[in-house]
Design an enzyme around this catalytic site. Structure first.
Site, short mmCIF file in Angstrom:
data_model
loop_
_atom_site.label_atom_id
_atom_site.label_comp_id
_atom_site.label_asym_id
_atom_site.label_seq_id
_atom_site.Cartn_x
_atom_site.Cartn_y
_atom_site.Cartn_z
N ASP A 1 -66.75 109.20 -117.91
CA ASP A 1 -65.77 108.60 -116.99
C ASP A 1 -65.53 109.55 -115.82
O ASP A 1 -65.38 110.76 -115.99
CB ASP A 1 -64.46 108.30 -117.73
N ILE A 2 -65.45 109.00 -114.63
CA ILE A 2 -65.28 109.81 -113.42
C ILE A 2 -63.87 110.42 -113.35
O ILE A 2 -63.65 111.40 -112.65
CB ILE A 2 -65.57 108.93 -112.17
N ASN B 1 -60.10 97.83 -122.52
CA ASN B 1 -59.10 97.10 -121.76
C ASN B 1 -59.68 95.75 -121.39
O ASN B 1 -60.81 95.67 -120.89
CB ASN B 1 -58.73 97.89 -120.49
N GLU C 1 -59.87 97.46 -115.01
CA GLU C 1 -60.15 97.63 -113.58
C GLU C 1 -61.56 97.20 -113.22
O GLU C 1 -61.79 96.67 -112.13
CB GLU C 1 -59.96 99.10 -113.19
N VAL C 2 -62.50 97.47 -114.10
CA VAL C 2 -63.91 97.15 -113.81
C VAL C 2 -64.32 95.95 -114.68
O VAL C 2 -64.31 96.05 -115.91
CB VAL C 2 -64.82 98.36 -114.09
N HIS D 1 -66.75 97.21 -121.22
CA HIS D 1 -67.00 98.61 -121.56
C HIS D 1 -66.01 99.07 -122.62
O HIS D 1 -64.90 98.55 -122.73
CB HIS D 1 -66.90 99.51 -120.33
N HIS E 1 -64.13 102.59 -123.83
CA HIS E 1 -63.81 103.99 -123.59
C HIS E 1 -63.89 104.70 -124.94
O HIS E 1 -63.25 104.26 -125.91
CB HIS E 1 -62.38 104.16 -123.08
P1 AMP Z 1 -60.87 100.07 -117.11
O1 AMP Z 1 -59.51 100.27 -116.54
O2 AMP Z 1 -60.88 99.92 -118.61
O3 AMP Z 1 -61.63 98.96 -116.41
O4 AMP Z 1 -61.65 101.42 -116.86
C1 AMP Z 1 -62.52 101.63 -115.82
C2 AMP Z 1 -62.88 103.11 -115.87
O5 AMP Z 1 -64.03 103.31 -115.05
C3 AMP Z 1 -61.80 104.06 -115.38
O6 AMP Z 1 -61.44 104.95 -116.42
C4 AMP Z 1 -62.47 104.78 -114.20
O7 AMP Z 1 -62.11 106.13 -114.13
C5 AMP Z 1 -63.94 104.60 -114.51
N1 AMP Z 1 -64.83 104.63 -113.37
C6 AMP Z 1 -64.71 103.95 -112.20
N2 AMP Z 1 -65.76 104.21 -111.41
C7 AMP Z 1 -66.58 105.04 -112.09
C8 AMP Z 1 -67.81 105.67 -111.81
N3 AMP Z 1 -68.45 105.48 -110.65
N4 AMP Z 1 -68.36 106.47 -112.76
C9 AMP Z 1 -67.73 106.66 -113.92
N5 AMP Z 1 -66.55 106.11 -114.26
C10 AMP Z 1 -65.98 105.32 -113.35
#
Ligand code: AMP
Length: 117
Positions: free
Chosen positions: A33-34, A91, A99-100, A104, A106
């Site tokens: 994770d970034i 999530n 968010e994405v 996925h 974590h």
């Molecule tokens: P979620 O809120 O469960 O959708 O988590 C999305 C996660 O993706 C967050 O913890 C971000 O920090 C992570 N994230 C977003 N962009 C990137 C990226 N380019 N590389 C790695 N992790 C990312």
């Protein structure tokens, strides 16, 4: 809801954005994770376009679901998290804080984690 092919994990899968890879096979990719919330914070994603946990479990073939979760377990072992313990989180949707919009998990460990909510 339709899958957004412009989401950041879709771009990572297409090689348009780089990632810090932890594991890859023909069905699953895992990367750090970034914005890590724990010393070990890895995101595990299927290579196919599932929006979230619900979409994945409802619509993916059973062998992919099994392979995905066995791979999460394998990565936890590879990262030496079995003995000390770890947490997996997915999530899902707006209230879940997703968010994405690419399914996925974590995988977090390496310290004593706090409460979830
Ligand atoms: P979620 O809120 O469960 O959708 O988590 C999305 C996660 O993706 C967050 O913890 C971000 O920090 C992570 N994230 C977003 N962009 C990137 C990226 N380019 N590389 C790695 N992790 C990312």
């Amino acid at each position: 809801m339709t899958y957004d092919f412009n989401n950041i994990f879709a771009k990572i899968l297409r090689g348009e954005i780089s990632c810090n890879k932890v594991y890859e096979d023909n069905k699953v990719l895992a990367f750090y994770d970034i914005n890590p919330q724990a010393p070990a914070h890895v995101l595990v994603i299927p290579k196919k376009d599932y929006i979230n946990f619900h979409d994945f479990v409802e619509n993916a073939p059973a062998d992919l679901i099994q392979h995905f979760f066995k791979t999460v377990a394998k990565i936890s072992q590879d990262l030496n998290l079995i003995e000390t313990g770890y947490r997996i989180i997915s999530n899902c949707g707006n209230n879940g804080g997703q968010e994405v919009p690419h399914f996925h998990v974590h995988l977090c460990g390496g310290k004593k984690l706090g409460k979830i909510c």
